[in-house]
Design a protein around this motif. Structure first.
Motif, PDB file in Angstrom:
ATOM      1  N   MET A   1       0.848  -1.196   0.000  1.00  0.00           N
ATOM      2  CA  MET A   1       0.000   0.000   0.000  1.00  0.00           C
ATOM      3  C   MET A   1       0.882   1.245   0.000  1.00  0.00           C
ATOM      4  SD  MET A   1      -3.083   1.156   0.098  1.00  0.00           S
ATOM      5  CE  MET A   1      -3.947   2.668   0.468  1.00  0.00           C
ATOM      6  N   ILE A   2       0.618   2.177  -0.889  1.00  0.00           N
ATOM      7  CA  ILE A   2       1.358   3.442  -0.936  1.00  0.00           C
ATOM      8  C   ILE A   2       0.537   4.475  -0.179  1.00  0.00           C
ATOM      9  CG2 ILE A   2       2.346   5.206  -2.440  1.00  0.00           C
ATOM     10  CD1 ILE A   2       2.462   3.038  -4.644  1.00  0.00           C
ATOM     11  N   ALA A   3       1.015   4.894   0.985  1.00  0.00           N
ATOM     12  CA  ALA A   3       0.246   5.801   1.841  1.00  0.00           C
ATOM     13  C   ALA A   3       0.249   7.236   1.317  1.00  0.00           C
ATOM     14  CB  ALA A   3       0.788   5.772   3.265  1.00  0.00           C
ATOM     15  N   PHE A   4       1.395   7.648   0.774  1.00  0.00           N
ATOM     16  CA  PHE A   4       1.459   8.998   0.200  1.00  0.00           C
ATOM     17  C   PHE A   4       2.621   9.081  -0.777  1.00  0.00           C
ATOM     18  CE2 PHE A   4       4.331   9.334   3.829  1.00  0.00           C
ATOM     19  CZ  PHE A   4       5.405  10.055   3.316  1.00  0.00           C
ATOM     20  N   VAL A  18       1.029  14.400 -12.673  1.00  0.00           N
ATOM     21  CA  VAL A  18       2.226  13.563 -12.678  1.00  0.00           C
ATOM     22  C   VAL A  18       3.201  14.147 -11.665  1.00  0.00           C
ATOM     23  CG1 VAL A  18       4.175  12.679 -14.022  1.00  0.00           C
ATOM     24  CG2 VAL A  18       1.926  12.914 -15.098  1.00  0.00           C
ATOM     25  N   LEU A  19       3.596  13.296 -10.684  1.00  0.00           N
ATOM     26  CA  LEU A  19       4.582  13.698  -9.690  1.00  0.00           C
ATOM     27  C   LEU A  19       5.858  12.904  -9.929  1.00  0.00           C
ATOM     28  CD1 LEU A  19       2.640  13.823  -6.280  1.00  0.00           C
ATOM     29  CD2 LEU A  19       3.085  15.677  -7.877  1.00  0.00           C
ATOM     30  N   GLU A  20       6.995  13.605  -9.877  1.00  0.00           N
ATOM     31  CA  GLU A  20       8.279  12.929 -10.046  1.00  0.00           C
ATOM     32  C   GLU A  20       8.932  12.741  -8.685  1.00  0.00           C
ATOM     33  OE1 GLU A  20      12.462  12.390 -10.213  1.00  0.00           O
ATOM     34  OE2 GLU A  20      11.679  14.391  -9.775  1.00  0.00           O
ATOM     35  N   ASN A  21       9.285  11.484  -8.399  1.00  0.00           N
ATOM     36  CA  ASN A  21       9.954  11.171  -7.140  1.00  0.00           C
ATOM     37  C   ASN A  21      11.020  10.117  -7.419  1.00  0.00           C
ATOM     38  OD1 ASN A  21      10.398   9.363  -4.728  1.00  0.00           O
ATOM     39  ND2 ASN A  21       9.215  10.971  -3.743  1.00  0.00           N
ATOM     40  N   GLY A  22      12.257  10.437  -7.111  1.00  0.00           N
ATOM     41  CA  GLY A  22      13.349   9.469  -7.309  1.00  0.00           C
ATOM     42  C   GLY A  22      13.523   9.054  -8.756  1.00  0.00           C
ATOM     43  N   THR A  49      -2.517   8.876  -0.799  1.00  0.00           N
ATOM     44  CA  THR A  49      -2.886   8.052  -1.953  1.00  0.00           C
ATOM     45  C   THR A  49      -3.611   6.755  -1.605  1.00  0.00           C
ATOM     46  OG1 THR A  49      -0.677   7.063  -1.932  1.00  0.00           O
ATOM     47  CG2 THR A  49      -1.018   8.924  -3.409  1.00  0.00           C
ATOM     48  N   TYR A  50      -4.328   6.283  -2.617  1.00  0.00           N
ATOM     49  CA  TYR A  50      -5.018   4.993  -2.549  1.00  0.00           C
ATOM     50  C   TYR A  50      -4.661   4.240  -3.836  1.00  0.00           C
ATOM     51  CZ  TYR A  50      -8.740   1.509  -2.637  1.00  0.00           C
ATOM     52  OH  TYR A  50      -9.432   0.330  -2.684  1.00  0.00           O
ATOM     53  N   LEU A  51      -4.140   3.029  -3.693  1.00  0.00           N
ATOM     54  CA  LEU A  51      -3.779   2.214  -4.846  1.00  0.00           C
ATOM     55  C   LEU A  51      -4.919   1.264  -5.164  1.00  0.00           C
ATOM     56  CD1 LEU A  51      -1.651   1.285  -6.935  1.00  0.00           C
ATOM     57  CD2 LEU A  51      -0.811  -0.320  -5.196  1.00  0.00           C
ATOM     58  N   PHE A  61      -4.867   6.981  -6.816  1.00  0.00           N
ATOM     59  CA  PHE A  61      -5.756   8.107  -6.592  1.00  0.00           C
ATOM     60  C   PHE A  61      -5.167   8.926  -5.448  1.00  0.00           C
ATOM     61  CE2 PHE A  61      -8.193   4.940  -8.727  1.00  0.00           C
ATOM     62  CZ  PHE A  61      -9.043   5.644  -9.564  1.00  0.00           C
ATOM     63  N   GLY A  62      -5.062  10.236  -5.633  1.00  0.00           N
ATOM     64  CA  GLY A  62      -4.406  11.061  -4.631  1.00  0.00           C
ATOM     65  C   GLY A  62      -5.253  12.239  -4.174  1.00  0.00           C
ATOM     66  N   PHE A  63      -5.019  12.660  -2.924  1.00  0.00           N
ATOM     67  CA  PHE A  63      -5.805  13.741  -2.317  1.00  0.00           C
ATOM     68  C   PHE A  63      -4.900  14.642  -1.490  1.00  0.00           C
ATOM     69  CE2 PHE A  63      -8.225   9.921  -2.906  1.00  0.00           C
ATOM     70  CZ  PHE A  63      -9.360  10.354  -3.564  1.00  0.00           C
ATOM     71  N   LEU A  64      -5.119  15.936  -1.592  1.00  0.00           N
ATOM     72  CA  LEU A  64      -4.366  16.886  -0.780  1.00  0.00           C
ATOM     73  C   LEU A  64      -4.743  16.744   0.695  1.00  0.00           C
ATOM     74  CD1 LEU A  64      -4.508  20.049  -3.069  1.00  0.00           C
ATOM     75  CD2 LEU A  64      -2.490  18.665  -2.562  1.00  0.00           C
ATOM     76  N   SER A  65      -5.997  16.359   0.939  1.00  0.00           N
ATOM     77  CA  SER A  65      -6.496  16.231   2.314  1.00  0.00           C
ATOM     78  C   SER A  65      -6.666  14.767   2.700  1.00  0.00           C
ATOM     79  CB  SER A  65      -7.850  16.959   2.416  1.00  0.00           C
ATOM     80  OG  SER A  65      -8.693  16.355   3.345  1.00  0.00           O
ATOM     81  N   ARG A  66      -6.206  14.424   3.901  1.00  0.00           N
ATOM     82  CA  ARG A  66      -6.384  13.057   4.400  1.00  0.00           C
ATOM     83  C   ARG A  66      -7.874  12.737   4.577  1.00  0.00           C
ATOM     84  NH1 ARG A  66      -2.874   9.644   6.999  1.00  0.00           N
ATOM     85  NH2 ARG A  66      -1.394  11.314   7.411  1.00  0.00           N
TER      86      ARG A  66
END
Length: 201
Positions: A1-4, A18-22, A49-51, A61-66
């Motif tokens: 699970m990807i939490a964020f 699109v977010l770039e990380n690593g 996020t929710y995978l 799926f991603g959200f600015l707010s928890r």
């Protein structure tokens, strides 16, 4: 699970970013509201996020707010509502507005979300009503308050709703009545209660 995911904002698309990380670019589906306030290209952004895994795809799926994420997960448990449908609902209604609509049996407001008809809205109310609590709704509203006056009025509203419920009114009727009151800065709980009773009777 990807939490964020925390990363640099590379691109804002119609329904995703699109977010770039690593050195990896993550395509993340977001609500229309979040897409409009997520920032500019190059900004560092964190999304809760929710995978979603299905046979032929994995979608983030991603959200600015928890809070939006938690409500999104509750919506997925409603029969007939998939991740895209849940995202559409949260694009039309912020999580706390949806919470208030469910508690107030307001199917008409929920049905304004794209792809959600009146029957689905009523089913959603039925299945989520016991998952949402009036106190949580006011606490979220309070957290978003920007002035002490707004904070106080939220407290007073919450107390007025609880007083109406103690008088025997249902939570939905009590909430609807209190929300119908035109609040003024100098109103006490008793003032709100009196005004709300007039809208019920």
């Amino acid at each position: 699970m990807i939490a964020f995911i925390r990363g640099s904002l590379v691109e804002i698309r119609e329904q995703s970013v699109v977010l770039e990380n690593g050195g990896i670019g993550y395509a993340v589906f977001v609500t229309g509201r979040d897409a409009g306030r997520i920032g500019r290209t190059g900004d560092e952004v964190m999304l809760h996020t929710y995978l979603h895994v299905k046979e032929d795809a994995m979608q983030l799926f991603g959200f600015l707010s928890r809070d939006d994420l938690e409500v999104f997960k509750l919506l997925l448990n409603v029969s007939g509502v998939g991740p895209k449908g849940a995202l559409g609902i949260l694009s039309a209604l912020p999580a706390n507005d949806l919470r208030f609509a469910v508690l107030a049996d307001d199917a008409k407001t929920i049905a304004t979300a794209p792809g959600i008809g009146k029957k689905t809205a009523q089913k959603l109310i039925l299945e989520l009503k016991d998952k949402f609590h009036l106190q949580d709704a006011f606490e979220q509203k309070l957290a978003a308050s920007v002035t002490p006056a707004e904070e106080a009025s939220s407290d007073y509203q919450s107390e007025a709703v609880q007083a109406l419920m103690a008088l025997g009114y249902s939570g939905s009727d009590a909430l609807r009545a209190v929300k119908a009151v035109a609040l003024k800065d100098d109103m006490s709980v008793e003032d709100i209660l009196k005004a709300a009773l007039k809208t019920i009777r």
